[in-house]
Design a protein around this motif. Sequence first.
Motif, short mmCIF file in Angstrom:
data_model
loop_
_atom_site.label_atom_id
_atom_site.label_comp_id
_atom_site.label_asym_id
_atom_site.label_seq_id
_atom_site.Cartn_x
_atom_site.Cartn_y
_atom_site.Cartn_z
N TYR A 255 5.32 -11.09 29.31
CA TYR A 255 3.91 -11.57 28.77
C TYR A 255 3.29 -12.01 30.01
O TYR A 255 1.94 -12.51 29.70
CB TYR A 255 4.38 -12.92 27.98
N ARG A 256 3.74 -11.92 31.49
CA ARG A 256 2.86 -12.30 32.36
C ARG A 256 1.43 -11.82 32.41
O ARG A 256 0.31 -12.46 32.63
CB ARG A 256 3.70 -11.64 33.66
N GLU A 257 1.26 -10.33 32.11
CA GLU A 257 -0.14 -9.97 32.07
C GLU A 257 -0.93 -10.35 31.29
O GLU A 257 -1.97 -10.90 31.56
CB GLU A 257 -0.05 -8.41 32.10
N GLY A 258 -0.46 -10.52 30.02
CA GLY A 258 -1.11 -10.97 28.85
C GLY A 258 -1.69 -12.22 29.26
O GLY A 258 -2.62 -12.80 28.65
N MET A 259 -0.70 -13.20 29.54
CA MET A 259 -1.07 -14.64 29.73
C MET A 259 -2.13 -14.75 30.70
O MET A 259 -3.02 -15.44 30.62
CB MET A 259 0.05 -15.49 30.24
N ILE A 260 -2.27 -14.15 31.66
CA ILE A 260 -3.14 -13.98 32.94
C ILE A 260 -4.58 -13.58 32.39
O ILE A 260 -5.39 -14.18 32.45
CB ILE A 260 -2.66 -13.33 34.15
N ARG A 261 -4.46 -12.61 31.34
CA ARG A 261 -5.70 -12.08 31.05
C ARG A 261 -6.22 -13.10 29.92
O ARG A 261 -7.48 -13.28 30.03
CB ARG A 261 -5.22 -10.67 30.20
N VAL A 262 -5.70 -13.62 29.04
CA VAL A 262 -5.96 -14.68 28.17
C VAL A 262 -6.68 -15.90 28.77
O VAL A 262 -7.83 -16.48 28.75
CB VAL A 262 -5.02 -14.94 27.12
N LEU A 263 -5.84 -16.37 29.85
CA LEU A 263 -6.33 -17.63 30.77
C LEU A 263 -7.49 -17.29 31.34
O LEU A 263 -8.31 -18.14 31.63
CB LEU A 263 -5.28 -17.71 31.73
N LYS A 264 -7.78 -15.92 31.94
CA LYS A 264 -8.95 -15.52 32.74
C LYS A 264 -10.16 -15.84 31.67
O LYS A 264 -11.17 -16.00 32.23
CB LYS A 264 -8.91 -14.13 33.29
N SER A 265 -10.07 -15.75 30.18
CA SER A 265 -11.06 -15.73 29.49
C SER A 265 -11.46 -17.01 29.03
O SER A 265 -12.30 -17.11 28.37
CB SER A 265 -10.93 -14.88 28.15
N PHE A 266 -10.67 -18.03 29.49
CA PHE A 266 -11.02 -19.35 29.17
C PHE A 266 -12.48 -19.70 29.59
O PHE A 266 -12.90 -19.42 30.94
CB PHE A 266 -9.88 -20.40 29.77
N GLY A 267 -13.14 -20.55 28.95
CA GLY A 267 -14.56 -21.00 29.28
C GLY A 267 -14.39 -22.29 30.20
O GLY A 267 -13.28 -22.71 30.51
#
Length: 319
Positions: A255-267
């Motif tokens: 889940y590393r990549e997915g977590m980082i991708r989602v976290l980067k989309s936080f406003g």
Amino acid sequence: MNPIQEGRVVIVGSGLIGCSWAMVFVSGGFQVTLYDIVQEQVTKALEKIGEQLKELEKIGMLKGSLKADEQLSLIKGCTDLKVAVEGAVYVQECTPENLELKKKIFGQLDLIASNDVILSSSTSCLLPTKLFTGLKHVKQCIVAHPVNPPYYVPLVELVPHPETDPSTLGKTYALMKKIGQTPVKLTKEIDGFVLNRLQYAIISEAWRLVGEGIISPVDLDLVMSDGLGMRYAFIGPLETMHLNAEGMLNYCDRYREGMIRVLKSFGPIPDFAGATEQKINQAMCKETPADPEHLNARRHWRDDCLVRLAKLKKEIKSD
Ligand code: NAI
């Protein structure tokens, strides 16, 4: 074994948190001096504590091995700080969250404290360096931040000042364990401590999701209360990771990549004002109007749920 402990604890400030601390300490068999500036406040607080202890005994939720009457008899009221602190082993300050007031109180405590007593503050967000710097007894000072209501929610964040002696942290930790709380140690101070940093991270993303119209305020709260919160009452986010895959390393792999991708989309940090504030307020008030009667009824219900959850957790622990 005699359930009465050696050593006396002083609670400074007999409001909501002061009364709760007093109840937790007497449940552990400690003598407590409840100090406040006005006698009437102390008298009212003692009456309230007496009623609560009896009620807890009635519903089988009284903590400790002493009866309600025995626990109540361990608490004495006092309006003289010097008399209260004389010979005490531990002071838990619970006055209003106001830096100047707390600094004044710790200044007074510094003048009368022995070289052994621990001086602790319940502050929710004032940093130890703001509260204790310059005190003669700074080595004996620490923040012990409880969670409301401490009688049912056992966590206590222990936050040292850079000059706090390690023995102060160690003794406070041991004392908290002894009275049945769950202490956690921070190695150094940080704004918001840990609990509020986690809480604000959640509030912040909740606010953005509702603000962007992705989910309604009521459904957002359900994601916590009927989703994440179900497991968080028993295991934390890190153990959740460990169990949700074949161990932590496997979770990170997956889940590393997915977590980082989602976290980067936080406003960005919300301003907690304007249209989203209105929208969330409307939704909250529909369920619970913001007047004292409705708010208190809902708080009562919440505390009742916490009592039952505490009971369940106790049963699970003793299985
Ligand atoms: P409160 O307003 O219910 O009680 C404060 C008490 O301090 C009152 O009884 C008041 O008479 C007394 N007081 C005022 N000046 C005093 C003085 N000079 N000397 C002695 N007593 C004095 O406040 P509450 O909610 O009990 O909060 C106390 C502390 O606990 C605050 O620092 C707060 O941030 C912290 N805390 C509060 C939580 C909460 O949910 N209420 C949760 C965790 C920590």
